[in-house]
Design a protein around this motif. Sequence first.
Motif, mmCIF file in Angstrom:
data_model
loop_
_atom_site.group_PDB
_atom_site.id
_atom_site.type_symbol
_atom_site.label_atom_id
_atom_site.label_comp_id
_atom_site.label_asym_id
_atom_site.label_seq_id
_atom_site.Cartn_x
_atom_site.Cartn_y
_atom_site.Cartn_z
ATOM 1 N N TYR A 43 -9.294 6.145 5.601
ATOM 2 C CA TYR A 43 -8.908 4.748 5.640
ATOM 3 C C TYR A 43 -7.632 4.554 6.444
ATOM 4 N N CYS A 44 -7.626 3.482 7.190
ATOM 5 C CA CYS A 44 -6.441 3.049 7.915
ATOM 6 C C CYS A 44 -5.752 1.977 7.090
ATOM 7 N N ALA A 45 -4.427 1.964 7.112
ATOM 8 C CA ALA A 45 -3.659 0.984 6.355
ATOM 9 C C ALA A 45 -2.490 0.474 7.184
ATOM 10 N N ASP A 98 1.177 -2.245 7.080
ATOM 11 C CA ASP A 98 2.114 -3.107 6.361
ATOM 12 C C ASP A 98 3.227 -3.530 7.301
ATOM 13 N N ALA A 154 -0.092 4.649 -1.353
ATOM 14 C CA ALA A 154 -1.055 3.636 -0.937
ATOM 15 C C ALA A 154 -0.583 2.225 -1.282
ATOM 16 N N TYR A 177 1.104 -0.338 1.280
ATOM 17 C CA TYR A 177 0.383 -0.971 2.378
ATOM 18 C C TYR A 177 -0.445 -2.148 1.882
ATOM 19 N N ASP A 178 -0.318 -3.278 2.554
ATOM 20 C CA ASP A 178 -1.036 -4.484 2.148
ATOM 21 C C ASP A 178 -2.438 -4.589 2.728
ATOM 22 N N TYR A 179 -2.669 -3.983 3.874
ATOM 23 C CA TYR A 179 -3.925 -4.180 4.582
ATOM 24 C C TYR A 179 -4.656 -2.861 4.763
ATOM 25 N N TRP A 180 -5.977 -2.913 4.576
ATOM 26 C CA TRP A 180 -6.804 -1.713 4.611
ATOM 27 C C TRP A 180 -8.086 -1.958 5.394
#
Length: 122
Positions: free
Chosen positions: A94-96, A98, A106, A109-112
């Motif tokens: 997964y890429c994340a 913020d 984990a 980070y707000d976005y995944w």
Amino acid sequence: QVQLVESGGGLVQTGGSLRLSCAASERTFSGYHMGWFRQAPGKEREFVAAMSESNSTYYADSVKGRFTISRDNVKNTVYLRMNSLKPEDTAVYYCAADASRWGTKAVLYDYWGQGTQVTVSS
């Protein structure tokens, strides 16, 4: 809202290489901190690598020397180059992203992204 789309996963033999890509929708991508995490079946999501907006990097001990995180701010894309792959690297990656925080947790980070499967055969 930042949208992240991973690609580049697949099946590879032990010792092989893959390059994962994560394309971001955000025009101000250069200001975001980026991370890569992975999750194997039955296991918790774990940190792999991270890169700050100023291009500082940090790696999990398990991938140090084998994986490289990089970014192209013109293409709004972050990459994870994976060399010398082992069966234990098999996971969904997964890429994340913020805008203000980065690190190994984990929750920072707000976005995944939706994830991309990497399978390393022995």
